[in-house]
Write a protein that holds these residues in place. Structure first.
Motif, PDB file in Angstrom:
ATOM      1  N   CYS A   4      41.819  38.492  30.026  1.00  0.00           N
ATOM      2  CA  CYS A   4      42.811  37.765  29.251  1.00  0.00           C
ATOM      3  C   CYS A   4      43.808  37.133  30.209  1.00  0.00           C
ATOM      4  CB  CYS A   4      43.525  38.718  28.281  1.00  0.00           C
ATOM      5  SG  CYS A   4      44.880  37.974  27.354  1.00  0.00           S
ATOM      6  N   LYS A   5      44.017  35.838  30.092  1.00  0.00           N
ATOM      7  CA  LYS A   5      45.010  35.156  30.903  1.00  0.00           C
ATOM      8  C   LYS A   5      46.407  35.533  30.434  1.00  0.00           C
ATOM      9  CE  LYS A   5      46.719  30.476  31.850  1.00  0.00           C
ATOM     10  NZ  LYS A   5      46.459  29.025  31.672  1.00  0.00           N
ATOM     11  N   LEU A   6      47.255  35.977  31.371  1.00  0.00           N
ATOM     12  CA  LEU A   6      48.642  36.308  31.056  1.00  0.00           C
ATOM     13  C   LEU A   6      49.582  35.171  31.408  1.00  0.00           C
ATOM     14  CD1 LEU A   6      48.763  40.043  32.211  1.00  0.00           C
ATOM     15  CD2 LEU A   6      48.151  39.098  29.973  1.00  0.00           C
ATOM     16  N   ASP A   7      49.395  34.581  32.584  1.00  0.00           N
ATOM     17  CA  ASP A   7      50.125  33.377  32.975  1.00  0.00           C
ATOM     18  C   ASP A   7      49.241  32.602  33.943  1.00  0.00           C
ATOM     19  OD1 ASP A   7      50.443  34.570  35.515  1.00  0.00           O
ATOM     20  OD2 ASP A   7      52.420  35.357  35.016  1.00  0.00           O
ATOM     21  N   GLU A   8      49.791  31.613  34.618  1.00  0.00           N
ATOM     22  CA  GLU A   8      48.982  30.757  35.482  1.00  0.00           C
ATOM     23  C   GLU A   8      48.545  31.432  36.776  1.00  0.00           C
ATOM     24  OE1 GLU A   8      47.760  27.995  34.485  1.00  0.00           O
ATOM     25  OE2 GLU A   8      48.895  28.000  32.609  1.00  0.00           O
ATOM     26  N   GLU A   9      49.025  32.652  37.018  1.00  0.00           N
ATOM     27  CA  GLU A   9      48.673  33.370  38.241  1.00  0.00           C
ATOM     28  C   GLU A   9      48.002  34.712  37.985  1.00  0.00           C
ATOM     29  OE1 GLU A   9      52.298  33.843  40.392  1.00  0.00           O
ATOM     30  OE2 GLU A   9      52.536  31.709  40.825  1.00  0.00           O
ATOM     31  N   THR A  10      48.021  35.191  36.741  1.00  0.00           N
ATOM     32  CA  THR A  10      47.716  36.586  36.478  1.00  0.00           C
ATOM     33  C   THR A  10      46.789  36.744  35.283  1.00  0.00           C
ATOM     34  OG1 THR A  10      50.007  37.018  37.160  1.00  0.00           O
ATOM     35  CG2 THR A  10      48.769  38.860  36.262  1.00  0.00           C
ATOM     36  N   ILE A  11      45.883  37.704  35.395  1.00  0.00           N
ATOM     37  CA  ILE A  11      45.013  38.059  34.278  1.00  0.00           C
ATOM     38  C   ILE A  11      45.044  39.560  34.058  1.00  0.00           C
ATOM     39  CG2 ILE A  11      43.448  36.107  34.649  1.00  0.00           C
ATOM     40  CD1 ILE A  11      41.475  38.042  35.970  1.00  0.00           C
ATOM     41  N   CYS A  12      44.607  39.969  32.876  1.00  0.00           N
ATOM     42  CA  CYS A  12      44.304  41.372  32.607  1.00  0.00           C
ATOM     43  C   CYS A  12      42.799  41.481  32.453  1.00  0.00           C
ATOM     44  CB  CYS A  12      45.002  41.849  31.341  1.00  0.00           C
ATOM     45  SG  CYS A  12      44.523  43.515  30.821  1.00  0.00           S
ATOM     46  N   THR A  13      42.186  42.411  33.168  1.00  0.00           N
ATOM     47  CA  THR A  13      40.749  42.623  33.063  1.00  0.00           C
ATOM     48  C   THR A  13      40.462  43.907  32.303  1.00  0.00           C
ATOM     49  OG1 THR A  13      40.660  43.802  35.195  1.00  0.00           O
ATOM     50  CG2 THR A  13      40.298  41.414  35.225  1.00  0.00           C
ATOM     51  N   GLY A  14      39.415  43.872  31.505  1.00  0.00           N
ATOM     52  CA  GLY A  14      38.951  45.062  30.802  1.00  0.00           C
ATOM     53  C   GLY A  14      37.604  45.474  31.337  1.00  0.00           C
ATOM     54  N   VAL A  34      46.501  34.275  42.208  1.00  0.00           N
ATOM     55  CA  VAL A  34      47.152  33.410  43.198  1.00  0.00           C
ATOM     56  C   VAL A  34      48.622  33.823  43.312  1.00  0.00           C
ATOM     57  CG1 VAL A  34      45.649  31.431  42.879  1.00  0.00           C
ATOM     58  CG2 VAL A  34      47.611  31.694  41.373  1.00  0.00           C
ATOM     59  N   PRO A  35      49.241  33.669  44.478  1.00  0.00           N
ATOM     60  CA  PRO A  35      48.679  33.090  45.713  1.00  0.00           C
ATOM     61  C   PRO A  35      47.774  34.053  46.477  1.00  0.00           C
ATOM     62  CG  PRO A  35      50.923  33.779  46.077  1.00  0.00           C
ATOM     63  CD  PRO A  35      50.673  33.986  44.622  1.00  0.00           C
ATOM     64  N   LYS A  36      47.856  35.355  46.181  1.00  0.00           N
ATOM     65  CA  LYS A  36      47.030  36.343  46.864  1.00  0.00           C
ATOM     66  C   LYS A  36      46.406  37.254  45.834  1.00  0.00           C
ATOM     67  CE  LYS A  36      47.182  39.899  50.472  1.00  0.00           C
ATOM     68  NZ  LYS A  36      48.044  40.639  51.432  1.00  0.00           N
ATOM     69  N   ARG A  37      45.123  37.505  45.975  1.00  0.00           N
ATOM     70  CA  ARG A  37      44.406  38.334  45.012  1.00  0.00           C
ATOM     71  C   ARG A  37      44.694  39.805  45.278  1.00  0.00           C
ATOM     72  NH1 ARG A  37      39.343  34.801  46.883  1.00  0.00           N
ATOM     73  NH2 ARG A  37      40.270  32.807  46.255  1.00  0.00           N
ATOM     74  N   ARG A  38      45.156  40.484  44.234  1.00  0.00           N
ATOM     75  CA  ARG A  38      45.457  41.905  44.396  1.00  0.00           C
ATOM     76  C   ARG A  38      45.609  42.561  43.036  1.00  0.00           C
ATOM     77  NH1 ARG A  38      51.620  41.045  46.702  1.00  0.00           N
ATOM     78  NH2 ARG A  38      52.593  40.480  44.713  1.00  0.00           N
ATOM     79  N   PHE A  39      45.351  43.860  42.997  1.00  0.00           N
ATOM     80  CA  PHE A  39      45.639  44.671  41.827  1.00  0.00           C
ATOM     81  C   PHE A  39      47.127  44.980  41.788  1.00  0.00           C
ATOM     82  CE2 PHE A  39      41.132  45.940  42.595  1.00  0.00           C
ATOM     83  CZ  PHE A  39      40.613  45.512  41.382  1.00  0.00           C
TER      84      PHE A  39
END
Length: 321
Positions: free
Chosen positions: A235-245, A257-262
Motif C-alpha cells: 500500500c502506498k503511504l506517500d511518494e517515498e514510502t509503502i507498507c508491505t504485507g 526513496v531516497p534510500k531503501r530501508r525498513f
C-alpha cells in the motif's frame, strides 16, 4: 491513537475497500457475499450483506464519489451495487471468458479488469462495453494500477512480466524481458516516476518510469532484497514510502526513496496468517489488512502524517528480517 476493533468474519476475505469519504468499508468473501460495515473506535456495525455470486468475490472498489460499489467474481461477472442499501444495480454475467482476478478503476467512467489467463479489458462504464482488450501475459493478472497520462499498468504473477498500456495506443510498452520471479503487487511512487513491485521471493523490483524506452540496451530493474518471505500486498503511504504485507503476517513500513530501508513494523497478524490485502483509509488515519485469520484488522498510521519530515524507527526490526 485508538483504532477500531478487528471485524471477525466467518469466511475467507479476498478483498476489501474503504469508502472515499465516509467511515465505511466493504469486504468480498470466498462465498460470493459482500458485507458492508461502518467502522470506528466506538464500535463497528454491519450495515448490510448480499450474495452477488455463488463463487468467490475477488475484488471490490467504490466509485470515486462513493455511491456505487463495483465487484468482480470468479464466475466471470461484474456487478454494481448501491452502497446505501446493498441493492444490485447492474450485472454483467459473462464479462470475461475466464474468471476475473483483478480490477482497477481509472475514473468515474473507465475501468480495467484482468482474468486468470492474462487477458485485460478496458471498460467504458457508461455503455458497459469493453473498448480495448489486451493479451500479453501467460498467467493470471496479479495486480493493476492506473496513473495520470492515460496509462494503465498490469503486472502478472506467473510470467514475471510488467506491462504498460497507454489507452491512446494499440501496442503495449514496458520492460522487454520478464524477471525470474513471481510479481504479486504494485505501487507507483515519486510522483509517477518509480514503479515498485513485490514478489514471491520477498524482493522488491524497482523500475524508473519509461527508462525501458530510453536506455540502450534496456536494463533490468533494481532488485532490493530484505523481506524474509513473499511480499503478497503493498500500500502506498506517500511518494517515498509503502507498507508491505508479507506471508509471515507482518506489515512493514518501507522507505523506497531516497534510500531503501525498513523503518518499522506497523502490524502483525501472526506468522501463520499471511497478509493478503492492505489498504489505507482516505483520511490517512488507519491501515486495514486481512489475512488467513478471518479478521479485518486496523492499524494506526495517523502519526506518520503528523510531521512530514519524520518517520518512525524501530530498533528491533532487524531481528524480524
Amino acid at each position: 491513537m485508538q483504532v477500531p476493533e478487528p471485524i471477525p468474519l466467518d469466511d475467507h476475505v479476498f478483498d476489501f475497500a474503504f469508502h472515499p469519504k465516509e467511515s465505511l468499508l466493504v469486504a468480498g468473501l470466498i462465498t460470493g457475499h459482500v458485507h458492508c460495515y461502518r467502522y470506528g473506535v466506538e464500535g463497528n456495525q454491519q450495515l448490510w450483506s448480499t450474495q452477488l455470486s455463488k463463487k468467490s468475490c475477488r475484488g471490490v472498489e467504490f466509485t470515486p464519489e462513493g455511491s456505487v460499489l463495483i465487484s468482480i467474481s470468479r464466475d466471470r461477472s461484474i456487478q454494481k451495487v448501491d452502497v446505501q442499501t446493498g441493492r444490485l444495480l447492474m450485472r454483467m454475467p459473462k464479462a470475461h471468458k475466464y474468471p476475473i482476478n483483478k480490477m482497477c478503476l481509472m475514473d468515474e467512467n473507465m475501468m480495467a479488469t484482468g482474468d486468470d489467463e492474462g487477458v485485460v479489458k478496458i471498460w467504458d462504464q457508461r455503455t458497459q462495453k469493453a473498448v480495448k482488450e489486451y493479451k500479453v501475459h501467460e498467467d493470471f493478472i496479479a495486480d493493476m494500477i492506473f496513473t495520470d497520462g492515460y496509462s494503465n499498468i498490469q503486472i502478472n504473477r506467473g510470467d514475471g512480466r510488467l506491462s504498460v498500456h497507454d489507452l491512446r495506443a494499440d501496442q503495449p510498452t514496458g520492460p522487454p524481458e520478464p524477471v525470474e520471479d513471481e510479481l504479486l503487487c504494485l505501487s507507483i511512487l515519486k510522483n509517477g516516476t518509480q514503479v515498485v513491485a513485490g514478489s514471491q521471493s520477498g524482493a522488491l523490483y524497482l523500475w524508473q518510469w519509461g527508462e525501458w524506452k530510453t536506455k540502450t540496451p534496456p536494463s533490468g530493474p533494481d532488485r532490493w532484497v530484505g523481506h524474509p518471505s513473499s511480499v503478497d500486498s503493498q500500500c502506498k503511504l506517500d511518494e517515498e514510502t509503502i507498507c508491505t504485507g508479507g506471508s509471515d503476517g507482518i506489515l512493514r513500513l518501507v522507505t523506497i526513496v531516497p534510500k531503501r530501508r525498513f523503518e518499522g513494523v506497523l502490524g502483525d497478524h501472526g506468522e501463520d496468517f499471511p497478509v493478503e490485502r492492505v489498504r489505507m483509509t482516505a483520511q490517512q488515519d488507519f491501515l486495514g489488512s486481512c489475512g488467513h485469520d478471518l479478521q479485518l484488522r486496523f492499524w494506526d498510521v495517523g502519526f506518520l502524517f503528523e510531521q512530514e519530515t519524520s518517520k518512525p524507527t524501530n530498533t528491533f526490526y532487524h531481528d524480524l528480517t
